[in-house]
Design a protein around this motif. Structure first.
Motif, PDB file in Angstrom:
ATOM      1  N   UNK A  38       0.840  -1.182   0.000  1.00 46.91           N
ATOM      2  CA  UNK A  38       0.000   0.000   0.000  1.00 46.91           C
ATOM      3  C   UNK A  38       0.895   1.258   0.000  1.00 46.91           C
ATOM      4  N   UNK A  39       0.459   2.263  -0.732  1.00 49.10           N
ATOM      5  CA  UNK A  39       1.266   3.495  -0.852  1.00 49.10           C
ATOM      6  C   UNK A  39       1.642   4.040   0.526  1.00 49.10           C
ATOM      7  N   UNK A  40       0.725   3.910   1.492  1.00 53.43           N
ATOM      8  CA  UNK A  40       0.947   4.493   2.815  1.00 53.43           C
ATOM      9  C   UNK A  40       2.094   3.819   3.567  1.00 53.43           C
ATOM     10  N   UNK A  41       2.467   2.588   3.216  1.00 56.36           N
ATOM     11  CA  UNK A  41       3.532   1.903   3.972  1.00 56.36           C
ATOM     12  C   UNK A  41       4.822   1.740   3.161  1.00 56.36           C
ATOM     13  N   UNK A  42       4.830   2.209   1.916  1.00 55.82           N
ATOM     14  CA  UNK A  42       6.025   2.015   1.078  1.00 55.82           C
ATOM     15  C   UNK A  42       7.273   2.679   1.662  1.00 55.82           C
ATOM     16  N   UNK A  43       7.119   3.939   2.088  1.00 56.54           N
ATOM     17  CA  UNK A  43       8.286   4.651   2.632  1.00 56.54           C
ATOM     18  C   UNK A  43       8.779   3.968   3.903  1.00 56.54           C
ATOM     19  N   UNK A  44       7.842   3.449   4.722  1.00 63.64           N
ATOM     20  CA  UNK A  44       8.236   2.763   5.957  1.00 63.64           C
ATOM     21  C   UNK A  44       9.039   1.508   5.638  1.00 63.64           C
ATOM     22  N   UNK A  45       8.589   0.755   4.612  1.00 63.01           N
ATOM     23  CA  UNK A  45       9.300  -0.469   4.234  1.00 63.01           C
ATOM     24  C   UNK A  45      10.695  -0.159   3.694  1.00 63.01           C
ATOM     25  N   UNK A  46      10.783   0.901   2.882  1.00 62.79           N
ATOM     26  CA  UNK A  46      12.101   1.283   2.352  1.00 62.79           C
ATOM     27  C   UNK A  46      13.029   1.698   3.486  1.00 62.79           C
ATOM     28  N   UNK A  47      12.494   2.485   4.428  1.00 60.25           N
ATOM     29  CA  UNK A  47      13.310   2.888   5.580  1.00 60.25           C
ATOM     30  C   UNK A  47      13.786   1.666   6.354  1.00 60.25           C
ATOM     31  N   UNK A  48      12.867   0.722   6.549  1.00 59.36           N
ATOM     32  CA  UNK A  48      13.231  -0.499   7.278  1.00 59.36           C
ATOM     33  C   UNK A  48      14.351  -1.239   6.539  1.00 59.36           C
ATOM     34  N   UNK A  49      14.212  -1.369   5.210  1.00 57.49           N
ATOM     35  CA  UNK A  49      15.249  -2.064   4.432  1.00 57.49           C
ATOM     36  C   UNK A  49      16.597  -1.372   4.581  1.00 57.49           C
ATOM     37  N   UNK A  50      16.599  -0.060   4.592  1.00 62.19           N
ATOM     38  CA  UNK A  50      17.861   0.669   4.702  1.00 62.19           C
ATOM     39  C   UNK A  50      18.444   0.550   6.108  1.00 62.19           C
ATOM     40  N   UNK A  51      17.580   0.559   7.127  1.00 68.41           N
ATOM     41  CA  UNK A  51      18.077   0.361   8.504  1.00 68.41           C
ATOM     42  C   UNK A  51      18.703  -1.027   8.652  1.00 68.41           C
ATOM     43  N   UNK A  52      18.008  -2.028   8.095  1.00 69.97           N
ATOM     44  CA  UNK A  52      18.519  -3.400   8.189  1.00 69.97           C
ATOM     45  C   UNK A  52      19.830  -3.550   7.427  1.00 69.97           C
ATOM     46  N   UNK A  53      19.945  -2.843   6.319  1.00 74.87           N
ATOM     47  CA  UNK A  53      21.181  -2.877   5.533  1.00 74.87           C
ATOM     48  C   UNK A  53      22.371  -2.426   6.389  1.00 74.87           C
ATOM     49  N   UNK A  54      22.179  -1.310   7.102  1.00 80.70           N
ATOM     50  CA  UNK A  54      23.265  -0.792   7.929  1.00 80.70           C
ATOM     51  C   UNK A  54      23.566  -1.733   9.084  1.00 80.70           C
ATOM     52  N   UNK A  55      22.505  -2.197   9.763  1.00 81.67           N
ATOM     53  CA  UNK A  55      22.722  -3.002  10.961  1.00 81.67           C
ATOM     54  C   UNK A  55      23.254  -4.392  10.648  1.00 81.67           C
ATOM     55  N   UNK A  56      22.856  -4.947   9.502  1.00 76.67           N
ATOM     56  CA  UNK A  56      23.260  -6.319   9.165  1.00 76.67           C
ATOM     57  C   UNK A  56      24.357  -6.368   8.113  1.00 76.67           C
ATOM     58  N   UNK A  57      24.873  -5.177   7.736  1.00 79.15           N
ATOM     59  CA  UNK A  57      25.984  -5.126   6.788  1.00 79.15           C
ATOM     60  C   UNK A  57      25.614  -5.806   5.465  1.00 79.15           C
ATOM     61  N   UNK A  58      24.447  -5.431   4.923  1.00 80.63           N
ATOM     62  CA  UNK A  58      23.929  -6.074   3.722  1.00 80.63           C
ATOM     63  C   UNK A  58      24.350  -5.346   2.457  1.00 80.63           C
ATOM     64  N   UNK A  59      24.274  -6.059   1.350  1.00 77.36           N
ATOM     65  CA  UNK A  59      24.400  -5.479   0.019  1.00 77.36           C
ATOM     66  C   UNK A  59      23.091  -5.784  -0.699  1.00 77.36           C
ATOM     67  N   UNK A  60      22.513  -4.785  -1.378  1.00 77.84           N
ATOM     68  CA  UNK A  60      21.249  -5.012  -2.084  1.00 77.84           C
ATOM     69  C   UNK A  60      21.428  -4.895  -3.595  1.00 77.84           C
ATOM     70  N   UNK A  61      20.806  -5.828  -4.309  1.00 76.21           N
ATOM     71  CA  UNK A  61      20.512  -5.609  -5.728  1.00 76.21           C
ATOM     72  C   UNK A  61      19.038  -5.235  -5.749  1.00 76.21           C
ATOM     73  N   UNK A  62      18.756  -3.974  -6.031  1.00 80.30           N
ATOM     74  CA  UNK A  62      17.400  -3.442  -5.906  1.00 80.30           C
ATOM     75  C   UNK A  62      16.803  -3.285  -7.298  1.00 80.30           C
ATOM     76  N   UNK A  63      15.864  -4.175  -7.626  1.00 79.92           N
ATOM     77  CA  UNK A  63      15.278  -4.200  -8.973  1.00 79.92           C
ATOM     78  C   UNK A  63      13.965  -3.427  -8.956  1.00 79.92           C
ATOM     79  N   UNK A  64      13.823  -2.479  -9.857  1.00 79.30           N
ATOM     80  CA  UNK A  64      12.613  -1.660  -9.854  1.00 79.30           C
ATOM     81  C   UNK A  64      12.331  -1.085 -11.240  1.00 79.30           C
TER      82      UNK A  64
END
Ligand code: SF4
Length: 348
Positions: A211-237
Motif C-alpha cells: 500500500x502506498x501508505x507503507x512504502x516509505x516505511x518499508x524502504x526505511x526499514x530495508x535501509x536500517x537493516x542494511x546498515x545493521x546487518x551489513x547487507x548489500x542489495x541488488x534493488x530491482x525496480x
C-alpha cells in the motif's frame, strides 16, 4: 533481543581483499521457445529463443545498494535470478565473492545460497497460506542452519521478527499470512530472507505490491537493516523515483542490454542515454505547475525473440541516426564511473 540478532548476524568471516561482491561478465540468458510456425517466423528461421539477457557485465560492490531499472520486459528480473543462480546462464560468468558460481556443484551452491537471498514482489504469493509466520521463517533456518536445535531455531525466528518490527514477536509466530496486513506480510518476507544472515539480498520490486501508505516505511526499514546487518542489495525496480530514494549506483536496462550505469546522482543529473532520459521524464513531478517537455518514447518495447539490430532502442529513439540501426553501441565510460551505450551520448 534485536540487537543480539544484529551482532550474531554481522559476525561474518574475514572479507576477501576485493570490495566486489558480485560480478557478471558478458552474461546471456536465452530461453528457447517451442518450435512452431509463428516462433520460427519471428526468429527469421533460426532456433527461436527469448533473449532476455544478452551480454551484460557489471559489478556490485560490498555494502552498496545497486539499482537495476527498466520497463517490464527489459530483463532486469532475469538478471536477479541469474545472480542467485536460480537460472543457469546461457553463456558468460557470474562470480559471488570471487567464486565462479556457475561452476559450483549443487551441494556447494546450496550452502552458498545461505549468503544470498531473494525478496519477492508479491508477499502473499510467496508465503504458503498453510504455514504459520513462524514456520515460514524457520523453514530456511532448518535448511541452512540445521545444526541449531529446535529451540535455537525458534529463538532466531523471534529475533528477526523483532528486527523487522513485528513486536512482540511471539504474538505473530502462530498467525497465518491472511491474518496480518499486507505491510506486515512484506516484513515477514524480509524476515524470512534475512534470518540466515545473508550478505546479498536481491530485492525484486520489493514494495510494488505494498500500500502506498507503507512504502516509505518499508524502504526505511530495508535501509536500517542494511546498515545493521551489513547487507548489500541488488534493488530491482521499474520506478526511478523509488530508486532515487535508496540506491548508491544504478544500471538502466533495455531489451536485455545495459544502456547506462553509474553513481545515482551522476546518472540522474547527467543522464546521457535517451532511454534513461525518457524514464526520468516519466517520473511523476509533485508540482502540478511544472510540465514535462519530453514524453516517454513512442511505441512498445520490441520482441526479445527478434530484437532490432544495431542499437536496440533505435526504433523508439528520438535521436536515432542511420548508423544506429546497424552498429551496436558499446558501453563506454563518458565520465568517471559513468558508462553509456549510445553513439551520441555526448549530444544527449
Ligand atoms: Fe538513440 Fe542511436 Fe544512441 Fe541508440 S545509439 S540511443 S538509437 S542515438
Amino acid at each position: 533481543m534485536a540487537e543480539k540478532f544484529f551482532q550474531a548476524a554481522s559476525a561474518k568471516p574475514a572479507e576477501a581483499a576485493s570490495d566486489v561482491l558480485v560480478r557478471l561478465d558478458n552474461v546471456r540468458k536465452h530461453f528457447p521457445l517451442q518450435s512452431g510456425f509463428i516462433a520460427s517466423l519471428l526468429s527469421g528461421g533460426h532456433t527461436p529463443a527469448v533473449k532476455a539477457v544478452d551480454g551484460i557485465s557489471f559489478v556490485i560492490k560490498k555494502g552498496e545498494v545497486f539499482g537495476l531499472a527498466g520497463e517490464s520486459g527489459s530483463g532486469k528480473s532475469t538478471v536477479g535470478r541469474l545472480v542467485l543462480r536460480l537460472y543457469e546462464p546461457t553463456s558468460g560468468k557470474i562470480f559471488f565473492d570471487g567464486i565462479d558460481i556457475c561452476k559450483l556443484p549443487e551441494e556447494q551452491m546450496r550452502r552458498l545460497r545461505a549468503r544470498m537471498q531473494l525478496v519477492f514482489q508479491d508477499p502473499l504469493a510467496s508465503l504458503n497460506p498453510r504455514m504459520t509466520i513462524g514456520q515460514a521463517i524457520q523453514h530456511p533456518v532448518s535448511i541452512h542452519l540445521s545444526h541449531l536445535s529446535q529451540e535455537e531455531q525458534r529463538e532466531k525466528v523471534l529475533h528477526i521478527l523483532e528486527a523487522v518490527g513485528m513486536i512482540p514477536p511471539e504474538s505473530y509466530f502462530e498467525l497465518f499470512p491472511h491474518q496480518i496486513s499486507g505491510g506486515q506480510r512484506q516484513r515477514v518476507v524480509l524476515a524470512r530472507a534475512l534470518v540466515t544472515g545473508p550478505e546479498l539480498v536481491v530485492a525484486d520490486e520489493p514494495i510494488a505490491m505494498a500500500d502506498v501508505s507503507v512504502r516509505a516505511l518499508l524502504l526505511d526499514l530495508m535501509m536500517q537493516l542494511k546498515e545493521k546487518l551489513d547487507l548489500t542489495y541488488l534493488f530491482i525496480t521499474h520506478d526511478l523515483a523509488t530508486a532515487k530514494y535508496v540506491c548508491d549506483r544504478i544500471a538502466i536496462m533495455y531489451l536485455g542490454k545495459m544502456c547506462e550505469i553509474g553513481p545515482l546522482n551522476e546518472v540522474y543529473q547527467h543522464s546521457a542515454h535517451p532511454y534513461t532520459r525518457a524514464l526520468l521524464e516519466a517520473v511523476p513531478v509533485p508540482d502540478p505547475r511544472r510540465r514535462r517537455t519530453e514524453p516517454m518514447p513512442a511505441g512498445e518495447i520490441p520482441s526479445a525473440i527478434n530484437p532490432p539490430p544495431g542499437c536496440r532502442f533505435h526504433p523508439r529513439c528520438p535521436l536515432a541516426q542511420a548508423n544506429c540501426a546497424v552498429d551496436e553501441p558499446p558501453l563506454r565510460e563518458i565520465r568517471p564511473g559513468h558508462f553509456v551505450a549510445c553513439h551520441y551520448a555526448e549530444k544527449v
